[in-house]
Design a protein around this motif. Structure first.
Motif, PDB file in Angstrom:
ATOM      1  N   LEU A  61       0.826  -1.208   0.000  1.00  0.00           N
ATOM      2  CA  LEU A  61       0.000   0.000   0.000  1.00  0.00           C
ATOM      3  C   LEU A  61       0.860   1.258   0.000  1.00  0.00           C
ATOM      4  O   LEU A  61       0.590   2.216  -0.719  1.00  0.00           O
ATOM      5  CB  LEU A  61      -0.928  -0.002   1.227  1.00  0.00           C
ATOM      6  N   GLU A  62       1.920   1.217   0.795  1.00  0.00           N
ATOM      7  CA  GLU A  62       2.765   2.406   0.897  1.00  0.00           C
ATOM      8  C   GLU A  62       3.513   2.675  -0.401  1.00  0.00           C
ATOM      9  O   GLU A  62       3.509   3.808  -0.903  1.00  0.00           O
ATOM     10  CB  GLU A  62       3.771   2.218   2.035  1.00  0.00           C
ATOM     11  N   ASP A  73      -6.844  10.730  -4.718  1.00  0.00           N
ATOM     12  CA  ASP A  73      -8.174  11.309  -4.708  1.00  0.00           C
ATOM     13  C   ASP A  73      -8.748  11.289  -3.291  1.00  0.00           C
ATOM     14  O   ASP A  73      -8.444  10.405  -2.483  1.00  0.00           O
ATOM     15  CB  ASP A  73      -9.072  10.525  -5.663  1.00  0.00           C
ATOM     16  N   THR A  74      -9.570  12.255  -2.998  1.00  0.00           N
ATOM     17  CA  THR A  74     -10.128  12.371  -1.651  1.00  0.00           C
ATOM     18  C   THR A  74     -10.913  11.134  -1.259  1.00  0.00           C
ATOM     19  O   THR A  74     -10.813  10.654  -0.112  1.00  0.00           O
ATOM     20  CB  THR A  74     -11.031  13.620  -1.572  1.00  0.00           C
ATOM     21  N   PHE A  75     -11.687  10.604  -2.179  1.00  0.00           N
ATOM     22  CA  PHE A  75     -12.482   9.411  -1.853  1.00  0.00           C
ATOM     23  C   PHE A  75     -11.571   8.211  -1.619  1.00  0.00           C
ATOM     24  O   PHE A  75     -11.864   7.374  -0.755  1.00  0.00           O
ATOM     25  CB  PHE A  75     -13.466   9.123  -2.989  1.00  0.00           C
ATOM     26  N   LYS A 101     -11.351   6.166   1.919  1.00  0.00           N
ATOM     27  CA  LYS A 101     -11.579   4.719   2.016  1.00  0.00           C
ATOM     28  C   LYS A 101     -10.375   4.014   2.631  1.00  0.00           C
ATOM     29  O   LYS A 101     -10.553   3.107   3.487  1.00  0.00           O
ATOM     30  CB  LYS A 101     -11.887   4.176   0.626  1.00  0.00           C
ATOM     31  N   LEU A 102      -9.164   4.373   2.226  1.00  0.00           N
ATOM     32  CA  LEU A 102      -7.990   3.760   2.839  1.00  0.00           C
ATOM     33  C   LEU A 102      -7.916   4.089   4.323  1.00  0.00           C
ATOM     34  O   LEU A 102      -7.544   3.243   5.147  1.00  0.00           O
ATOM     35  CB  LEU A 102      -6.734   4.224   2.121  1.00  0.00           C
ATOM     36  N   HIS A 103      -8.243   5.328   4.666  1.00  0.00           N
ATOM     37  CA  HIS A 103      -8.279   5.692   6.082  1.00  0.00           C
ATOM     38  C   HIS A 103      -9.291   4.852   6.826  1.00  0.00           C
ATOM     39  O   HIS A 103      -9.025   4.382   7.956  1.00  0.00           O
ATOM     40  CB  HIS A 103      -8.632   7.175   6.214  1.00  0.00           C
ATOM     41  N   THR A 104     -10.446   4.618   6.209  1.00  0.00           N
ATOM     42  CA  THR A 104     -11.474   3.815   6.859  1.00  0.00           C
ATOM     43  C   THR A 104     -11.002   2.384   7.064  1.00  0.00           C
ATOM     44  O   THR A 104     -11.187   1.788   8.139  1.00  0.00           O
ATOM     45  CB  THR A 104     -12.760   3.842   6.020  1.00  0.00           C
ATOM     46  N   ARG A 139       0.731  11.670   4.878  1.00  0.00           N
ATOM     47  CA  ARG A 139       1.793  12.629   4.573  1.00  0.00           C
ATOM     48  C   ARG A 139       1.283  13.690   3.602  1.00  0.00           C
ATOM     49  O   ARG A 139       0.537  13.409   2.671  1.00  0.00           O
ATOM     50  CB  ARG A 139       2.996  11.909   3.967  1.00  0.00           C
ATOM     51  N   GLY A 140       1.718  14.904   3.853  1.00  0.00           N
ATOM     52  CA  GLY A 140       1.362  16.005   2.956  1.00  0.00           C
ATOM     53  C   GLY A 140      -0.034  16.549   3.129  1.00  0.00           C
ATOM     54  O   GLY A 140      -0.469  17.415   2.366  1.00  0.00           O
ATOM     55  N   GLY A 141      -0.758  16.047   4.121  1.00  0.00           N
ATOM     56  CA  GLY A 141      -2.101  16.567   4.374  1.00  0.00           C
ATOM     57  C   GLY A 141      -3.139  16.134   3.370  1.00  0.00           C
ATOM     58  O   GLY A 141      -4.189  16.769   3.249  1.00  0.00           O
ATOM     59  N   GLN A 142      -2.892  15.016   2.640  1.00  0.00           N
ATOM     60  CA  GLN A 142      -3.846  14.619   1.616  1.00  0.00           C
ATOM     61  C   GLN A 142      -5.133  14.050   2.212  1.00  0.00           C
ATOM     62  O   GLN A 142      -6.146  13.970   1.515  1.00  0.00           O
ATOM     63  CB  GLN A 142      -3.204  13.593   0.674  1.00  0.00           C
ATOM     64  N   CYS A 143      -5.098  13.689   3.480  1.00  0.00           N
ATOM     65  CA  CYS A 143      -6.317  13.198   4.139  1.00  0.00           C
ATOM     66  C   CYS A 143      -7.028  14.278   4.928  1.00  0.00           C
ATOM     67  O   CYS A 143      -8.068  14.015   5.548  1.00  0.00           O
ATOM     68  CB  CYS A 143      -5.981  12.032   5.072  1.00  0.00           C
TER      69      CYS A 143
END
Length: 1928
Positions: free
Chosen positions: A373-374, A386-388, A392-395, A452-456
């Motif tokens: 994944l990384e 993408d935000t979605f 989803k990965l965060h979830t 990283r980078g604030g993408q979430c």
């Protein structure tokens, strides 16, 4: 895929537009619902067979082949068509390439031909290729939009639920037909290499740009297909079969496709679609879980879980095991979540599978899921996910942590065990094992990479429970539920002490979890909590981090300084530090940098802690020999610290002290020191430059925070210049010559340098102090301190290395961009180019000031200016193409909109000078291909405003401003080229055409017109301004108006859409103003060129609203968004406007004249706000505006002067007051801008109204409509002007229009046959219903008069121009039918009293006007009187003229004898006396007018107005007596101006056509009013009034020399000379009276002598003005048509008046002797011999005083009778021509019209002018008849009295008359009073002989004229008496 009638591409484009408009939300989605439904049904088959081309068809192919030789019927063509052979071949090639139906290929090629102007230089076939891919892209985009608009669980599109439900039902049917298989099949089959090979084999690929566009669309299609799957799954999770197909597809994905070991974006999208379908978190979040279970496939399908579980646990080998591991991880988390759903019947059957979640997870972990994944998913590209996807990965990962805590703990324990094993091996000196499993470390690294980078975004805040370690922290909006607590436990899971293998991943995770300000605050608090005493020994705390760095610093620093001047040392190897420790320190520094960057409080707390002192430690470490990686992170941390100003000053001091940058020269033999050594020796050898980039970042942040003014003062010349020189010389100059391992790093370095340069230049303003110090040098430091901005600016305005390097960056960047290939580092390349453009723009704005200052101080440097350097030669190419490189940036506007904006602005500034403009035009147009490309760049920018208004609106504004600026330059110029006004040779064209017509290109003018329907208001205003400039410029007016009219009917449709049905803004007012100005130009142009049909159509639109205004959807000739001048409600407004107010009135109604001003602020500290604002006023195109930047600077200066003494608690209120003052200034600017917009609109509205009223013929509009329009408009304007709440600056603008309208009303009602019958007037006129014939003067006129009077009274304090306009309007109204002098029927007083008065409509009109005036007459007279006392000269004239008109109206309104109320009021207020006294004051000015060259003629016109008013007063006996009693004649007698008569030579000079009157004309303009005044007094009071005659004679005698000079025959028969002589003779004749003065009175004797002199001169004129005399003969030489006037007739009339006046004077002298014939006064000698009319004899008669003979009278009678006949014949001829003027030929009418106006007049106007001329001619002939008859009667009377005396009484007369005896002189004394009988007989014989021919003429004259005008035939009686005398 089938093609409709629009063709394949057109159909797809229409589909995409409809879908996008419907789904886009807003009112438009409801409006296009029906269109969407039709489009969806039409393209249903296209969606089902997605991207499947219609197959080839042999019959179609045959038909296409036959079309080469014969005309065949083809789809899309109106009839049988024959096609070119090449066209057919290209169509067949397209068909064969894509296995496409031949007719579809034909439609593509036809569309390409139509769109060819959008792709200049591209062949038709390549455009068809592009359209093919575009059509495919539009189809999948439309379907993607439809799928995204479905109802679902992830998002909501728009607010139209009904539409969303419809789309869901529609797409359900399509998606259910195995569409997933089709999409996956397309994705599998779409390979870029195969497609490129197909294109290359068929030679269907063009240049780099075409290649890029084709590949973009091809890749976009593939991406959209994947997005369709993702959107489908995200909204409604996929069913089992679709999921299995996705799994099968993903199992075949290879990482080798990307070449870097990452998953491609399409596969990631499909992976996310599968993950969304397998995830069950939405079930847990549902309100009713039981109901949700039945709605989703994973729980509703009993076999879903079983089969998917089997599929994922099967032994199938995946091409990429990591993908399988990711799916297994998601499936394990889903199974774990299913356990939380509860006891549901559907789930009981899969309990055993749910229990296998741990096993599935184990397989995923074994598959290295977190590492995959990384590295392969999260880090797949430089762009964030993408935000979605992130959500989803965060979830998944957070659910894994929450739902499987034991598994996480096990992983943590495993990591601890591995750590202990590694430590043991290290202690024993063994090598650490390499096969250890580290899942926990991988999990931490995976989480760190994800966040990283604030993408979430804010998702990182879920990991923190601030209440547990920050008791004072506020509660977050997310709350602190069990989920947040569990995630925070995971963060704390490693404990207080981390084992070495987990340290770096854990710190990286903390760094990633601090990407928001709040999260950074939590991280800082968490680590500070670990720094507490109870956490001793923790290696995860601020104390541990800083102490480790401090210890490292203490171990490395050297106590004894070396012999050099710096402590900075190069790194020669690590001293006691391992690579792992180095990486740990880097990680810690990155954490410090991240936290300090996001949270300012944490930043300050870190640096202010005395125990830590990170600045000292970090700067100290920079001076030690440490690895470059650590130095890089130290510099990054210092850069973040320097964002706070108080910390920046400390860092400056520390950096200066450590010698980071070598400032002073080194000692010989020593190597370079400081940062330069690391760069040159280490980074260059490694070909990597992270330290350089970090240093540039530090310098940028330090410069942004402010440079201490005395930086380095103790060791060197203070200032920033050494650092700037280092960055410039050591980094920027060398950056392009170094070798880079990663090419993009070159652009990163250039970007860092350019950002520093830009920041320095932005804050610098050229100062004389800097110029006076000296100039900068490229070699190093100067001997005097300089501002860094000055050093840069000087380098940029000369041929310096810095400028060359920036131009090199520009050139290289543009070359890379023009390759249209995606290379590494494009973002930095783009930013570098943008920085270069910004620097150039700032330099262009500042260089003028710098060059001027340098010139003033005598600078020796050759500063050419950057504009000249940009036009210089490019060493890379050998041509002057720097500006061409800048122009090419405009072509990249889609991806680089800011670059295009700045590039356009630079071109505008550089091209503004005329000399540069020609060079620029040559550069852009020299090659034809370059010219087409450059022009298309600008066209594309404007076209994209409708597509992406957010990014292209500003570009459009700059482009329009550029065109507006260049249009002012001499042509042809670049604006003409861009707009299409020049041909290939550079010459101006005479026409404009639509794109593609006769090869005409698509130009900016086409883009501007297409831009208007959808552009924002600022762009609309600029576009309409440009169109107005084109319409108003002589070189472009004709072409523009013709094109707008013929191709678009642009102005008519735009005006038809006005006004807006919503509140007007500033930009809309400005835009409408430009449209109105354009319409005024168009209307005047059409009227001038006599295009009556066009004029009538436009006038009908403006005056009555029009009836054929098209629908607003096509207002600009194409579909699109509504115009700024059009909304959906406008159509209903236009449809109802026919029965409502006119368009111009409606426009006026929608303008609010009340512009609110901002309320003044209440300030306690800044008490002189108004003075400060006034000091900051600056002139702009909109008037005075406050310079906000200057105001803010001044406020800060004042604040700094007083803030030092203010306590700390007062600093915030002071700053608030600064903001308040600035806000107030901005509000004032907004009010002024809005006021300027109102002025602009009103001025344009005025201009259009004036053209409509004054230029266009009134007969083209129906009379009723025209009159109603004028009346209503005048009333509305006066009402708006008189409004007390209206802004004075706005209301006064309309005053001049009121004047024009009233003047027009006056001209309308000047004709006696005007018949107004309008609904508007009849409603106002109460007499309309009772009067059988419509009223000629409607009652609305009295309303206008009343409002005008109110305005006069209201505006008495306004400006002179406003008062003058209002006065002129009132004057014009009062003059309506003022010239009508129809005599009333003569009736006796008895009859008047006995029968009612028959009042005419004109009399009624004047009476009603006077009734209105009477109400406010005293106040009106007061205002006017004060005006003529002390007003401006123009206002004086107008006020006097109004008083004159008031008296006239008063006289016309009175039936019987009346007393003038105006005169009475003025007499009571002593105004009459003041008026008479002012004549003497005017005399001095009048004398100067006649004796000197005048500066102005205003005194003369004021005097004329005064005399006109006095003459009006004198028309009544009361008025005349009042004036005489007030001393009028005595004051006129005292005036010296009448004595300043020019000499005879000046009188004979023809003034010609000079604008200013000659001295003769000026004298006549002064004299004539005075003479008319005297005539009026004598006429009103009668010749028997001794007082009046005495006063007039006193005036004449006072100026006897001038009068005597005038009473001489003129040398030339000039009309003005004859008119003067006629007036003087009339005055002398009217003032003749019998003197009762004592004969011994000296004064009386003097007066009598002067009167005798005048008498002699008067009588001596008779022979000169006989009809057969010289003067009359000279009249024939005068022109009959000079400027439309018959000078010959005018002069003849004046000559007859002179003769008549002289005869009248003689008759008066004779009649003064009374009825007694014996004492009759004799003037003519008793002889009837032929008169001596030679010039010598006439002079002798005048000089000797010898009387004329009776023969002169006989000759005068004879010639007068003949003259009467000639005049009668001329009158009859003129009358017949007048009656036939309507049928006369145009060439016959030209003799009556001014030749200069012939070409400008319509046929109807010519006839009207001819009729006017003939009417005047008939009137003049009638007057001549009267004068001839009067002359004959006077001569007959004189002859009869003299013959009666000589025949009957001369024999008995022995003494002279008593009065003649007393004076002893006079003409009468020279006539013998006694005659012998022989003499009497001789006289009788002579008379009988001479009168034989005259008597018949007299009898004929008596019969034709005299008998018809008198009751008693005087001539008949006189002739009979003469005959009787001759018979005695």
């Amino acid at each position: 895929m089938t093609s409709s009638s629009k063709g394949m591409w057109g159909s797809m484009m229409a589909l995409g537009a409809v879908v996008q408009k419907a789904v886009g939300g807003g009112p438009a989605s409801f409006e296009v619902a029906q269109d969407l439904d039709m489009a969806l049904q039409r393209h249903r088959s296209n969606f089902i067979s997605l991207l499947r081309n219609p197959p080839k068809n042999p019959p179609d192919r045959s038909t296409l082949l036959r079309s080469v030789n014969e005309a065949v019927t083809l789809p899309g063509y109106t009839g049988p068509t024959k096609l070119p052979e090449m066209f057919v071949k290209e169509s067949l090639i397209l068909s064969d390439m894509y296995d496409l139906n031949e007719m579809s290929a034909l439609s593509l090629l036809r569309a390409a031909e139509e769109e060819r102007t959008l792709y200049p230089g591209v062949p038709r076939g390549l455009i068809a290729i592009l359209l093919y891919y575009d059509s495919r892209e539009q189809l999948v985009l439309a379907f993607k939009t439809l799928v995204q608009a479905r109802q679902g669980i992830s998002w909501v599109v728009g607010d139209n639920e009904e539409l969303s439900a419809t789309i869901t039902g529609y797409t359900d049917q399509i998606l259910g037909i195995s569409l997933a298989d089709r999409i996956l099949e397309l994705i599998n089959n779409m390979e870029v290499t195969k497609e490129l090979k197909l294109l290359q084999d068929n030679r269907a690929i063009g240049d780099a740009k075409h290649r890029m566009m084709v590949l973009q669309k091809y890749k976009s299609v593939r991406t959209c297909l994947a997005d369709i799957m993702f959107s489908w799954a995200a909204q409604t999770p996929l069913k089992k079969e679709e999921c299995r197909r996705l799994i099968a597809h993903l199992s075949k994905v290879k990482l080798s496709e990307t070449g870097n070991g990452t998953v491609d974006s399409v596969s990631i999208t499909l992976l996310m679609a599968l993950v969304y379908s397998l995830e069950v978190g939405y079930i847990l979040n549902a309100e009713d879980v039981t109901e949700a279970v039945h709605h989703f496939p994973i729980t509703s399908d009993k076999t879903f879980v079983t089969e998917i579980h089997q599929e994922l646990r099967s032994s199938r080998v995946w091409e990429t095991p990591g993908l399988k591991a990711v799916v297994q991880l998601a499936w394990a988390v889903s199974l774990s979540n299913l356990r939380q759903v509860g006891q549901v019947a559907q789930l009981q059957e899969i309990d055993s599978i749910i229990e296998e979640d741990e096993a599935v997870l184990e397989e995923a972990v074994k598959g290295k899921v977190f590492e995959f994944l990384e590295k392969a998913v999260i880090s797949s590209s430089d762009k964030p996910l993408d935000t979605f996807y992130c959500n989803k990965l965060h979830t998944i990962l957070s659910d894994f942590i929450i739902c499987m805590p034991e598994r996480v703990k096990t992983m943590k324990n495993k990591a601890d065990e591995n750590s202990r094993q590694i430590a043991a091996n290290l202690r024993e000196g063994l090598q650490s094992p390499t096969n250890l499993e580290q899942p926990f470390e991988e999990l931490l690294s995976c989480l760190a990479a994800l966040y990283r980078g604030g993408q979430c975004g804010d998702l990182v805040e879920e990991y923190w429970c601030p209440s547990e370690f920050m008791p004072s922290a506020p509660q977050t909006s997310r709350g602190q539920g069990s989920r947040q607590v569990a995630l925070f436990k995971f963060v704390r899971l490693p404990g207080d002490f981390l084992p070495p293998p987990l340290f770096i991943p854990y710190i990286n995770l903390l760094t990633s979890l601090s990407t928001t300000p709040r999260a950074a605050q939590y991280v800082f608090g968490f680590l500070r909590l670990n720094s507490q005493p109870q956490s001793q020994g923790s290696n995860v705390s601020w104390d541990h981090f800083i102490q480790a760095l401090t210890q490292y610093y203490n171990n490395l620093r050297v106590e004894h300084m070396p012999g050099t001047d710096t402590v900075y040392r190069n790194w020669q190897g690590a001293r006691g530090i391992t690579p792992q420790e180095t990486q740990g320190l880097r990680t810690v520094l990155q954490l410090i940098t991240q936290v300090a960057d996001q949270d300012e409080l944490a930043r300050v707390a870190l640096c202010d802690n005395a125990a830590w002192s990170p600045i000292i430690v970090f700067v100290g470490l920079l001076g030690c020999g440490i690895p470059l990686a650590i130095k890089t992170e130290l510099l990054n941390a210092l850069a973040v610290f320097s964002k706070s100003q108080n910390l920046a000053s400390k860092i400056w001091q520390a950096v200066e002290g450590v010698g980071l940058v070598p400032i002073q020269s080194t000692v010989a033999g020593y190597s370079s020191r400081g940062l330069e050594g690391d760069i040159e020796e280490l980074e260059c050898s490694h070909e990597e430059f992270p330290l350089t980039r970090a240093f540039l970042r530090l310098m940028l942040d330090l410069v942004c925070s402010g440079v201490p003014p005395m930086l380095g003062v103790s060791t060197r010349m203070p200032g920033l210049v050494p650092y700037l020189v280092f960055v410039r010389d050591k980094i920027f100059f060398r950056h392009d010559s170094r070798t880079y391992k990663d090419v993009k790093e070159q652009w990163k370095v250039a970007r860092g340098c350019l950002m520093i340069f830009l920041e320095i230049l932005q804050d610098y303003t050229p100062s004389p102090v800097d110029v006076a110090v000296g100039t900068g040098s490229d070699q190093g430091l100067s001997t005097e301190p300089h501002q860094p901005g000055y050093v840069l600016l000087v380098d940029l305005v000369q041929d310096s290395r810095l400028l060359k390097m920036m131009l090199s960056v520009l050139h290289d960047g543009v070359q890379l961009l023009n390759q249209y290939t995606a290379t590494s580092g494009m973002e930095d390349l783009h930013e570098s180019l943008l920085l270069v453009l910004k620097i150039f723009s700032i330099t262009l704005g500042s260089q003028k000031q710098l060059l001027n200052m340098t010139s003033e101080h005598g600078g020796t440097q050759l500063l050419l200016g950057i504009d000249k350097m940009l036009m210089s030669m490019n060493p890379r190419t050998g041509i002057c193409d720097h500006m061409l490189n800048i122009a090419h940036l405009i072509g990249h506007h889609v991806t680089l909109p800011h670059h295009a904006e700045l590039a356009t602005a630079i071109i505008k500034v550089v091209g503004t000078p005329s000399t540069t403009q020609s060079q620029l035009l040559s550069l852009f147009t020299a090659p034809a291909t370059t010219a087409a490309v450059v022009r298309h760049h600008f066209v594309e920018c404007l076209d994209h405003v409708a597509i992406t208004p957010d990014t292209h609106s500003d570009i459009a504004l700059v482009i329009l401003d550029l065109l507006q600026t260049f249009l002012r330059l001499p042509g042809p110029n670049l604006a003409h080229f861009l707009l299409g006004y020049t041909n290939e040779g550079g010459e101006m064209r005479t026409d404009l055409l639509d794109p593609g017509i006769r090869g005409f290109p698509r130009t900016v003018i086409h883009a501007v017109i297409n831009l208007l329907p959808s552009c924002p208001p600022p762009q609309a205003e600029a576009a309409y301004h440009l169109i107005f400039s084109l319409c108003s410029h002589p070189s472009t007016c004709t072409q523009t108006l013709r094109y707008l009219r013929s191709s678009h009917d642009f102005l008519y449709k735009t005006i038809g859409a006005m006004p807006l049905p919503y509140t007007d803004t500033r930009y809309r007012l400005l835009a409408q103003g430009w449209v109105l100005r354009c319409m005024a130009i168009e209307l005047r142009y059409q009227a001038t060129h006599q295009q009556r049909s066009q004029v009538q159509r436009l006038i009908q639109l403006l005056v009555s609203g029009g009836s054929d205004v098209v629908d607003g959807t096509d207002i600009e000739g194409g579909a699109g968004e509504p115009s700024v001048l059009w909304t959906s409600q406008t159509d209903s407004v236009l449809r109802s406007s026919d029965n409502e107010r006119s368009k111009l009135l409606t426009l006026l109604d929608r303008v609010d004249l009340t512009v609110e001003n901002a309320p003044p602020p209440h300030c306690e500290y800044f008490t002189r706000v108004d003075e400060m604002l006034k000091h900051c006023d600056t002139a702009t195109s909109e008037g005075k505006m406050i310079d906000i930047k200057r105001l803010h600077y001044n406020l800060q200066v004042v604040l700094q002067e007083g803030v030092a003494a203010a306590p700390l608690v007062q600093k915030d209120p002071l700053q608030e007051e600064v903001q308040t003052v600035v806000s107030y200034a901005m509000a004032i600017n907004r009010s002024r801008s809005l006021l300027a917009a109102h002025k602009h609109f009103l001025e344009a509205w005025k201009q259009l109204v004036e053209v409509v009223v004054a230029v266009c013929p009134p007969e083209i509009v129906e009379a009723a409509t025209h009159h109603t329009f004028l009346h209503t408009l005048t009333l509305e304007l006066i009402k708006r002007v008189h409004d007390d709440e209206a802004q004075p600056d706005l209301s006064t603008l309309l005053v001049s229009t009121i004047l024009l309208l009233v003047t027009t009303l006056r001209s309308l009602y000047s004709q006696p046959t005007v018949n107004v019958n309008t609904q508007y007037v009849s409603l106002l006129d109460h007499t309309a219903s009772s009067t059988p014939m419509a009223s000629q003067f409607p009652s609305s006129l009295q309303l206008i008069l009343k409002d005008l009077v109110d305005c006069v009274l209201c505006f008495k304090q306004n400006s002179q121009s406003v008062r003058a306009s209002i006065y002129a309007a009132l004057l014009n109204y009062l003059l309506i039918r003022g010239e009508d002098s129809t005599p009333k029927p003569q009736s006796s007083p008895t009859h008047i009293l006995l029968r009612p008065v028959q009042e005419t409509q004109v009399e009624q009109f004047h009476r009603e006007n006077y009734d209105v005036l009477q109400e406010k007459l005293p106040h009106l007279i007061d205002v006017l009187s004060s005006e003529f006392r002390a007003g401006h000269d123009v206002c004086k004239m107008l006020s006097l003229s109004i008083l004159d008109a008031l008296v006239a109206v008063e006289r016309k309104a009175s039936v019987l004898e009346y007393e003038s109320q105006v005169l009475r009021y003025m007499t009571e207020r002593d105004s009459v006396r003041e008026l008479l006294d002012s004549l003497l004051n005017d005399d001095r000015l009048l004398v100067s007018l006649l004796t000197e060259d005048p500066d102005n003629l205003r005194p003369m016109y004021v005097f004329e107005a005064k005399m006109a008013l006095l003459a009006r007063f004198a028309l009544t006996p009361v008025g005349a007596r009042t004036l005489l009693q007030s001393g009028l004649m005595s004051r006129m007698g005292e005036m010296k101006a009448f004595d300043c008569r020019p000499d005879d030579q000046s009188y004979q000079v023809d003034p010609g056509d000079e604008f200013l009157p000659s001295v003769t004309q000026r004298y006549q303009q002064i004299l004539f009013p005075a003479l008319r005044m005297c005539l009026g007094v004598c006429t009103v009071l009668g010749s028997e009034n001794y007082s009046a005659s005495t006063h007039v004679m006193h005036f004449l005698v006072s100026h006897v020399d001038a009068m005597a000079t005038a009473l001489r025959p003129p040398r030339s028969a000039h009309p003005s000379s004859l008119e003067e002589l006629a007036l003087i003779t009339a005055t002398v004749a009217g003032a003749t009276h019998h003197s009762h003065a004592h004969p011994l009175d000296p004064a009386a004797i003097e007066i009598q002598a002067q009167m005798t002199r005048l008498q002699q001169l008067m009588l001596a004129l008779i022979p000169h003005f006989l009809p057969s005399g010289r003067i009359m003969k000279d009249l024939s030489e005068l022109p009959q048509n000079k400027d439309g006037h018959n000078l010959q007739v005018q002069a003849k009339t004046s000559a007859l008046q002179v003769l008549s006046n002289c005869i009248t004077y003689a008759r008066n002298l004779v009649q003064q002797s009374g009825q007694n014939v014996r004492v009759c006064r004799l003037l003519f000698r008793p002889t009837l011999d032929a008169p001596q009319l030679s010039t010598h004899d006439l002079k002798r008669v005048v000089t000797s005083g010898q009387p004329l003979t009776l023969g002169v009278l006989v000759e005068c009678m004879n010639q007068a009778c003949v003259q009467f006949k000639e005049v009668q014949s001329a009158k009859d001829s003129a009358s017949s021509k007048l009656h036939a003027v309507d049928t006369a030929q145009h060439q016959d009418l030209e003799q009556y019209i001014n030749p200069a106006l012939l070409d400008q007049l319509s046929p109807l106007a010519r006839r009207r002018l001819a009729a006017t001329h003939l009417t005047e001619l008939v009137a003049a002939r009638s007057l001549q008849l009267q004068l001839a008859a009067h002359t004959v009667e006077g001569c007959v009377l004189l002859l009869w009295r003299h013959l009666e005396y000589f025949i009957l009484h001369s024999a008995y007369s022995v003494t002279s008359r008593p009065e003649e005896e007393g004076t002893g002189h006079g003409i009468g004394s020279a006539v013998p009073r006694s005659m012998s009988p022989t003499e009497v007989s001789t006289l009788k014989a002579q008379a009988d002989s001479a009168l034989q021919e005259v008597f018949p003429l007299l009898e004929e004259l008596d019969h034709q004229y005299s008998s018809g005008v008198t009751h008693v035939s005087f001539l008949g009686a006189a002739v009979r008496r003469i005959k009787r005398l001759l018979k005695t």
